[in-house]
Design a protein around this motif. Structure first.
Motif, mmCIF file in Angstrom:
data_model
loop_
_atom_site.group_PDB
_atom_site.id
_atom_site.type_symbol
_atom_site.label_atom_id
_atom_site.label_comp_id
_atom_site.label_asym_id
_atom_site.label_seq_id
_atom_site.Cartn_x
_atom_site.Cartn_y
_atom_site.Cartn_z
ATOM 1 N N PHE A 1 -13.348 -4.762 -25.616
ATOM 2 C CA PHE A 1 -11.899 -3.993 -24.961
ATOM 3 C C PHE A 1 -11.990 -3.956 -23.474
ATOM 4 O O PHE A 1 -11.094 -4.087 -23.013
ATOM 5 N N ALA A 2 -13.224 -3.980 -22.616
ATOM 6 C CA ALA A 2 -13.219 -3.949 -21.320
ATOM 7 C C ALA A 2 -12.708 -5.378 -20.806
ATOM 8 O O ALA A 2 -11.945 -5.535 -19.980
ATOM 9 N N GLU A 3 -12.965 -6.360 -21.502
ATOM 10 C CA GLU A 3 -12.706 -7.779 -21.139
ATOM 11 C C GLU A 3 -11.327 -8.098 -21.480
ATOM 12 O O GLU A 3 -10.732 -8.888 -20.800
ATOM 13 N N SER A 4 -10.922 -7.796 -22.673
ATOM 14 C CA SER A 4 -9.675 -8.265 -23.283
ATOM 15 C C SER A 4 -8.824 -7.379 -23.674
ATOM 16 O O SER A 4 -7.538 -7.758 -24.154
ATOM 17 N N GLY A 5 -8.838 -5.860 -23.600
ATOM 18 C CA GLY A 5 -7.913 -4.979 -23.574
ATOM 19 C C GLY A 5 -7.937 -4.459 -25.056
ATOM 20 O O GLY A 5 -8.802 -4.902 -25.882
ATOM 21 N N PHE A 6 -7.324 -3.351 -25.107
ATOM 22 C CA PHE A 6 -7.259 -2.798 -26.450
ATOM 23 C C PHE A 6 -6.782 -3.456 -27.705
ATOM 24 O O PHE A 6 -7.333 -3.375 -28.873
ATOM 25 N N MET A 7 -6.016 -4.375 -27.491
ATOM 26 C CA MET A 7 -5.600 -5.146 -28.448
ATOM 27 C C MET A 7 -6.256 -6.631 -28.970
ATOM 28 O O MET A 7 -5.785 -7.332 -29.584
ATOM 29 N N ALA A 8 -7.470 -6.486 -28.154
ATOM 30 C CA ALA A 8 -8.090 -7.652 -28.494
ATOM 31 C C ALA A 8 -8.813 -7.934 -29.953
ATOM 32 O O ALA A 8 -8.692 -6.713 -30.527
ATOM 33 N N PRO A 9 -8.618 -9.172 -30.569
ATOM 34 C CA PRO A 9 -8.742 -9.119 -31.929
ATOM 35 C C PRO A 9 -10.178 -8.433 -32.349
ATOM 36 O O PRO A 9 -11.218 -8.557 -31.825
ATOM 37 N N LEU A 10 -10.307 -7.688 -33.514
ATOM 38 C CA LEU A 10 -11.232 -7.036 -33.840
ATOM 39 C C LEU A 10 -12.357 -8.122 -34.542
ATOM 40 O O LEU A 10 -13.537 -7.723 -34.405
ATOM 41 N N SER A 11 -11.975 -9.308 -34.667
ATOM 42 C CA SER A 11 -13.017 -10.256 -35.209
ATOM 43 C C SER A 11 -13.817 -10.612 -34.122
ATOM 44 O O SER A 11 -14.913 -10.963 -33.975
ATOM 45 N N SER A 12 -13.385 -10.479 -32.972
ATOM 46 C CA SER A 12 -14.258 -10.613 -31.532
ATOM 47 C C SER A 12 -15.222 -9.573 -31.538
ATOM 48 O O SER A 12 -16.450 -9.929 -31.230
ATOM 49 N N VAL A 13 -14.981 -8.319 -31.886
ATOM 50 C CA VAL A 13 -15.893 -7.288 -31.847
ATOM 51 C C VAL A 13 -16.912 -7.605 -32.915
ATOM 52 O O VAL A 13 -18.321 -7.671 -32.563
ATOM 53 N N ALA A 14 -16.504 -7.964 -34.036
ATOM 54 C CA ALA A 14 -17.578 -8.128 -35.163
ATOM 55 C C ALA A 14 -18.405 -9.363 -34.881
ATOM 56 O O ALA A 14 -19.715 -9.255 -34.907
ATOM 57 N N LYS A 15 -17.938 -10.469 -34.371
ATOM 58 C CA LYS A 15 -18.594 -11.534 -33.898
ATOM 59 C C LYS A 15 -19.766 -11.313 -33.090
ATOM 60 O O LYS A 15 -20.934 -11.677 -33.139
ATOM 61 N N LEU A 16 -19.488 -10.398 -31.727
ATOM 62 C CA LEU A 16 -20.261 -10.150 -30.753
ATOM 63 C C LEU A 16 -21.316 -8.996 -31.053
ATOM 64 O O LEU A 16 -22.365 -9.226 -30.862
ATOM 65 N N ALA A 17 -21.043 -8.265 -32.118
ATOM 66 C CA ALA A 17 -22.029 -7.322 -32.942
ATOM 67 C C ALA A 17 -22.926 -8.231 -33.735
ATOM 68 O O ALA A 17 -24.035 -7.696 -34.170
ATOM 69 N N GLY A 18 -22.576 -9.268 -34.284
ATOM 70 C CA GLY A 18 -23.454 -9.958 -35.196
ATOM 71 C C GLY A 18 -23.064 -9.721 -36.613
ATOM 72 O O GLY A 18 -24.088 -9.683 -37.243
ATOM 73 N N VAL A 19 -22.028 -9.113 -36.784
ATOM 74 C CA VAL A 19 -21.821 -8.703 -38.135
ATOM 75 C C VAL A 19 -20.438 -9.167 -38.802
ATOM 76 O O VAL A 19 -19.790 -9.731 -37.856
ATOM 77 N N GLY A 20 -20.173 -9.093 -39.988
ATOM 78 C CA GLY A 20 -19.136 -9.656 -40.544
ATOM 79 C C GLY A 20 -17.849 -8.624 -40.459
ATOM 80 O O GLY A 20 -18.297 -7.344 -40.078
ATOM 81 N N GLN A 21 -16.676 -9.160 -40.763
ATOM 82 C CA GLN A 21 -15.583 -8.202 -40.509
ATOM 83 C C GLN A 21 -15.679 -7.014 -41.806
ATOM 84 O O GLN A 21 -15.139 -6.080 -41.627
ATOM 85 N N GLY A 22 -16.256 -7.291 -43.037
ATOM 86 C CA GLY A 22 -16.465 -6.418 -44.144
ATOM 87 C C GLY A 22 -17.122 -5.354 -43.206
ATOM 88 O O GLY A 22 -16.982 -3.753 -43.512
ATOM 89 N N SER A 23 -18.325 -5.495 -42.611
ATOM 90 C CA SER A 23 -19.302 -4.409 -41.997
ATOM 91 C C SER A 23 -18.495 -3.534 -40.805
ATOM 92 O O SER A 23 -18.428 -2.400 -40.965
ATOM 93 N N LEU A 24 -17.632 -4.409 -40.039
ATOM 94 C CA LEU A 24 -16.889 -3.692 -39.323
ATOM 95 C C LEU A 24 -15.781 -2.719 -39.889
ATOM 96 O O LEU A 24 -15.701 -1.455 -39.415
ATOM 97 N N TYR A 25 -14.998 -3.192 -40.941
ATOM 98 C CA TYR A 25 -14.089 -2.382 -41.343
ATOM 99 C C TYR A 25 -14.646 -1.278 -42.301
ATOM 100 O O TYR A 25 -13.934 -0.155 -42.510
ATOM 101 N N ARG A 26 -16.035 -1.446 -42.889
ATOM 102 C CA ARG A 26 -16.669 -0.312 -43.595
ATOM 103 C C ARG A 26 -16.896 0.867 -42.665
ATOM 104 O O ARG A 26 -16.833 1.950 -42.846
ATOM 105 N N HIS A 27 -17.211 0.450 -41.319
ATOM 106 C CA HIS A 27 -17.630 1.515 -40.428
ATOM 107 C C HIS A 27 -16.478 2.129 -39.715
ATOM 108 O O HIS A 27 -16.148 3.310 -39.451
ATOM 109 N N PHE A 28 -15.412 1.295 -39.390
ATOM 110 C CA PHE A 28 -14.287 1.441 -38.772
ATOM 111 C C PHE A 28 -12.875 0.948 -39.429
ATOM 112 O O PHE A 28 -12.630 -0.312 -39.385
ATOM 113 N N PRO A 29 -12.241 1.677 -40.269
ATOM 114 C CA PRO A 29 -11.220 1.210 -41.061
ATOM 115 C C PRO A 29 -10.015 0.782 -40.080
ATOM 116 O O PRO A 29 -9.399 -0.099 -40.654
ATOM 117 N N ASP A 30 -10.161 1.291 -38.780
ATOM 118 C CA ASP A 30 -8.856 0.955 -38.085
ATOM 119 C C ASP A 30 -9.336 0.879 -36.501
ATOM 120 O O ASP A 30 -10.487 1.474 -36.173
#
Length: 186
Positions: free
Chosen positions: A29-58
């Motif tokens: 979010f600091a680099e790309s703004g609040f509307m950055a793709p959440l897939s980028s967050v999951a990738k940087l965290a080293g987890v899958g999209q499912g894990s992202l949405y399990r923890h944070f539904p939105d």
């Protein structure tokens, strides 16, 4: 070509995945703004999209988790007996410099999930203010609402300041804070 499959640690990986997602969200979010793709967050965290949405539904729940993490750090700072409001203001400035995209989200979207953030922050401010006033470090006319307003103004200022100018703007805001709130020694 042989690739090793990632070992699924199951539920025991949950806390580590959550922490990695929060750290990654702060960075993305600091680099790309609040509307950055959440897939980028999951990738940087080293987890899958499912894990992202399990923890944070939105997106908002992820942003609130980042702010919760920030406020936890401020609460820890406030709990130290040697901490002052000036220390708090400095820490908030540092957090805001890296979280400007999240500041925009919090201020633009009213969501009941964000309401507890102000309550927690006000508690930290009130405790430090009382201690600083008792020790003569902050003028007695200053109220917790004044400090919260100064922090909000700092956050909005830094969110709208170009990246290369944020440190200077934060330094100027800290000087104004000190001039307005610290008793003059005459």
């Amino acid at each position: 070509m042989s690739t090793k499959a990632k070992v699924n640690l199951g539920p025991s990986a949950g806390p580590a995945n959550r922490a990695a997602l929060i750290a990654a969200a702060r960075e993305v979010f600091a680099e790309s703004g609040f509307m950055a793709p959440l897939s980028s967050v999951a990738k940087l965290a080293g987890v899958g999209q499912g894990s992202l949405y399990r923890h944070f539904p939105d997106r908002i729940s992820l942003a609130v988790a980042v702010f919760d993490d920030n406020i936890t750090a401020l609460e820890e700072l406030g709990a130290r007996t040697d901490s002052t409001l000036v220390d708090l203001f400095n820490s908030v400035a540092e957090q805001v410099i890296t979280s400007t995209a999240l500041i925009d989200m919090i201020t633009s979207e009213r969501d009941e999930r964000t309401e507890h953030l102000a309550t927690r922050m006000t508690a930290v401010v009130a405790a430090l203010l009382a201690r600083d006033q008792e020790q003569g470090r902050i003028a007695h006319h200053v109220e917790a609402a004044d400090v919260m307003l100064a922090i909000s103004m700092l956050a909005m200022l830094l969110a709208r300041t170009p990246v290369g100018e944020r440190a200077d703007a934060a330094a100027r805001a800290r000087a104004i804070f000190r001039a307005a709130f610290i008793p003059s020694r005459t």
